[in-house]
Design a protein around this motif. Sequence first.
Motif, PDB file in Angstrom:
ATOM      1  N   SER A  11      34.089  32.330  30.975  1.00  0.00           N
ATOM      2  CA  SER A  11      35.396  32.036  31.578  1.00  0.00           C
ATOM      3  C   SER A  11      35.280  31.738  33.074  1.00  0.00           C
ATOM      4  O   SER A  11      36.279  31.442  33.726  1.00  0.00           O
ATOM      5  CB  SER A  11      36.341  33.223  31.377  1.00  0.00           C
ATOM      6  N   ALA A  12      34.072  31.830  33.615  1.00  0.00           N
ATOM      7  CA  ALA A  12      33.874  31.614  35.055  1.00  0.00           C
ATOM      8  C   ALA A  12      33.505  30.162  35.323  1.00  0.00           C
ATOM      9  O   ALA A  12      32.786  29.533  34.556  1.00  0.00           O
ATOM     10  CB  ALA A  12      32.773  32.541  35.574  1.00  0.00           C
ATOM     11  N   GLU A  13      33.995  29.650  36.429  1.00  0.00           N
ATOM     12  CA  GLU A  13      33.763  28.258  36.812  1.00  0.00           C
ATOM     13  C   GLU A  13      33.046  28.219  38.154  1.00  0.00           C
ATOM     14  O   GLU A  13      33.343  28.994  39.059  1.00  0.00           O
ATOM     15  CB  GLU A  13      35.106  27.527  36.917  1.00  0.00           C
ATOM     16  N   PHE A  14      32.086  27.309  38.266  1.00  0.00           N
ATOM     17  CA  PHE A  14      31.449  27.107  39.564  1.00  0.00           C
ATOM     18  C   PHE A  14      31.049  25.647  39.704  1.00  0.00           C
ATOM     19  O   PHE A  14      30.864  24.934  38.722  1.00  0.00           O
ATOM     20  CB  PHE A  14      30.247  28.038  39.768  1.00  0.00           C
ATOM     21  N   ARG A  15      30.930  25.221  40.963  1.00  0.00           N
ATOM     22  CA  ARG A  15      30.684  23.811  41.262  1.00  0.00           C
ATOM     23  C   ARG A  15      29.293  23.617  41.848  1.00  0.00           C
ATOM     24  O   ARG A  15      28.728  24.519  42.446  1.00  0.00           O
ATOM     25  CB  ARG A  15      31.711  23.290  42.259  1.00  0.00           C
ATOM     26  N   GLY A  28      29.540  31.136  46.871  1.00  0.00           N
ATOM     27  CA  GLY A  28      30.613  32.076  46.576  1.00  0.00           C
ATOM     28  C   GLY A  28      30.950  32.122  45.106  1.00  0.00           C
ATOM     29  O   GLY A  28      31.225  33.195  44.547  1.00  0.00           O
ATOM     30  N   GLU A  29      30.900  30.973  44.438  1.00  0.00           N
ATOM     31  CA  GLU A  29      31.255  30.927  43.022  1.00  0.00           C
ATOM     32  C   GLU A  29      30.134  31.464  42.137  1.00  0.00           C
ATOM     33  O   GLU A  29      30.397  32.070  41.097  1.00  0.00           O
ATOM     34  CB  GLU A  29      31.632  29.493  42.649  1.00  0.00           C
ATOM     35  N   VAL A  30      28.886  31.248  42.560  1.00  0.00           N
ATOM     36  CA  VAL A  30      27.760  31.849  41.831  1.00  0.00           C
ATOM     37  C   VAL A  30      27.856  33.378  41.921  1.00  0.00           C
ATOM     38  O   VAL A  30      27.656  34.090  40.930  1.00  0.00           O
ATOM     39  CB  VAL A  30      26.415  31.353  42.394  1.00  0.00           C
ATOM     40  N   CYS A  31      28.168  33.881  43.114  1.00  0.00           N
ATOM     41  CA  CYS A  31      28.324  35.331  43.279  1.00  0.00           C
ATOM     42  C   CYS A  31      29.442  35.861  42.391  1.00  0.00           C
ATOM     43  O   CYS A  31      29.339  36.960  41.828  1.00  0.00           O
ATOM     44  CB  CYS A  31      28.602  35.666  44.746  1.00  0.00           C
ATOM     45  N   LYS A  32      30.522  35.082  42.250  1.00  0.00           N
ATOM     46  CA  LYS A  32      31.633  35.510  41.403  1.00  0.00           C
ATOM     47  C   LYS A  32      31.202  35.573  39.943  1.00  0.00           C
ATOM     48  O   LYS A  32      31.538  36.519  39.220  1.00  0.00           O
ATOM     49  CB  LYS A  32      32.809  34.552  41.575  1.00  0.00           C
ATOM     50  N   VAL A  33      30.450  34.568  39.488  1.00  0.00           N
ATOM     51  CA  VAL A  33      29.941  34.567  38.115  1.00  0.00           C
ATOM     52  C   VAL A  33      29.095  35.808  37.855  1.00  0.00           C
ATOM     53  O   VAL A  33      29.179  36.446  36.802  1.00  0.00           O
ATOM     54  CB  VAL A  33      29.108  33.295  37.843  1.00  0.00           C
ATOM     55  N   LEU A  34      28.286  36.175  38.859  1.00  0.00           N
ATOM     56  CA  LEU A  34      27.352  37.282  38.701  1.00  0.00           C
ATOM     57  C   LEU A  34      27.941  38.617  39.156  1.00  0.00           C
ATOM     58  O   LEU A  34      27.238  39.622  39.191  1.00  0.00           O
ATOM     59  CB  LEU A  34      26.071  36.987  39.490  1.00  0.00           C
ATOM     60  N   GLU A  35      29.226  38.606  39.533  1.00  0.00           N
ATOM     61  CA  GLU A  35      29.923  39.815  39.974  1.00  0.00           C
ATOM     62  C   GLU A  35      29.239  40.471  41.169  1.00  0.00           C
ATOM     63  O   GLU A  35      29.056  41.682  41.224  1.00  0.00           O
ATOM     64  CB  GLU A  35      30.068  40.810  38.814  1.00  0.00           C
ATOM     65  N   ILE A  36      28.844  39.640  42.131  1.00  0.00           N
ATOM     66  CA  ILE A  36      28.305  40.117  43.401  1.00  0.00           C
ATOM     67  C   ILE A  36      29.440  40.032  44.414  1.00  0.00           C
ATOM     68  O   ILE A  36      29.992  38.952  44.652  1.00  0.00           O
ATOM     69  CB  ILE A  36      27.096  39.280  43.850  1.00  0.00           C
ATOM     70  N   GLY A  37      29.778  41.155  45.028  1.00  0.00           N
ATOM     71  CA  GLY A  37      31.035  41.259  45.755  1.00  0.00           C
ATOM     72  C   GLY A  37      31.138  40.550  47.085  1.00  0.00           C
ATOM     73  O   GLY A  37      32.207  40.120  47.464  1.00  0.00           O
ATOM     74  N   ASN A  38      30.052  40.425  47.846  1.00  0.00           N
ATOM     75  CA  ASN A  38      30.160  39.917  49.211  1.00  0.00           C
ATOM     76  C   ASN A  38      29.190  38.757  49.435  1.00  0.00           C
ATOM     77  O   ASN A  38      28.035  38.966  49.815  1.00  0.00           O
ATOM     78  CB  ASN A  38      29.879  41.043  50.207  1.00  0.00           C
ATOM     79  N   PRO A  39      29.625  37.509  49.222  1.00  0.00           N
ATOM     80  CA  PRO A  39      28.740  36.355  49.417  1.00  0.00           C
ATOM     81  C   PRO A  39      28.188  36.253  50.834  1.00  0.00           C
ATOM     82  O   PRO A  39      27.070  35.780  51.021  1.00  0.00           O
ATOM     83  CB  PRO A  39      29.651  35.160  49.093  1.00  0.00           C
ATOM     84  N   SER A  40      28.976  36.705  51.833  1.00  0.00           N
ATOM     85  CA  SER A  40      28.503  36.615  53.220  1.00  0.00           C
ATOM     86  C   SER A  40      27.264  37.473  53.433  1.00  0.00           C
ATOM     87  O   SER A  40      26.321  37.076  54.129  1.00  0.00           O
ATOM     88  CB  SER A  40      29.604  37.053  54.182  1.00  0.00           C
ATOM     89  N   GLN A  41      27.223  38.662  52.843  1.00  0.00           N
ATOM     90  CA  GLN A  41      26.041  39.510  52.946  1.00  0.00           C
ATOM     91  C   GLN A  41      24.862  38.908  52.209  1.00  0.00           C
ATOM     92  O   GLN A  41      23.721  38.970  52.663  1.00  0.00           O
ATOM     93  CB  GLN A  41      26.346  40.908  52.408  1.00  0.00           C
TER      94      GLN A  41
END
Length: 249
Positions: A11-15, A28-41
């Motif tokens: 259900s996750a989308e990334f570009r 940021g979207e890869v981190c969301k897919v992998l449930e990693i909370g802070n892309p900046s870190q």
Amino acid sequence: MNQLQVFNFGSAEFRTIQKEGIPWFVLGEVCKVLEIGNPSQVKTRLEDGVITNEVIPDALGRSQMTTLINEDGLYDVILESRKPEAKAFRKWVTSEVLPSIRKNGMYATDELLDNPDLLIEVATKLKEERQARIAAETKIELDKPKVVFAEALEVSQSAILVGQLAKLIRQNGIDIGQNRLFQLLREQGYLLNKGEQYNMPSQRSMEQGLFEIKTTTLNNPDGSVRVTRTTKVTGKGQIYFVNKFKKGA
């Protein structure tokens, strides 16, 4: 040519985009897919060679400067994920997404390859997105002088010494000191280089409104009068030279 592509993992989308034939993934979207909370870190832990920034459309179609990672960076991020599906995600990317990109120049499912009308629709959308990206990049380039102008304007309300101008230029990211700045201004004809007029503004730079001369009258102990002249950079000059040095950098 950069081609924007949208992938769906569950259900996750990334570009991604292709840059010089290499796929880059939106961090940021890869981190969301992998449930990693802070892309900046995550970004701070990645090596510079695996990261880039590009202007691409967001979910609402607005062009935004976006952090991307290449294939090596993607694997580094996957290793940081504690999500059980991370292994399946990596397998899917390596076995389906990347081979399809390299073969077809885009992520092409069987449905897409078997449907010419759909293929034309996707290709048309990619062309439109590319044109939007180019327009956004052009606007950013055209706006750069305005941004520099705004940064300099805050400190340009009164004339300052050349040494203070050097500090202002350093604050804008250019490594230069007072002596080096004086030397460059002389070499480029903004200040005079000889005789009693040494370090005084040239006629050209005065006509441009870049400098003014402050005259001070001093009374010596013996009763004589001494007149000193000091070159100062006007507000217009401050903006001019900050823009000039930042553009040169």
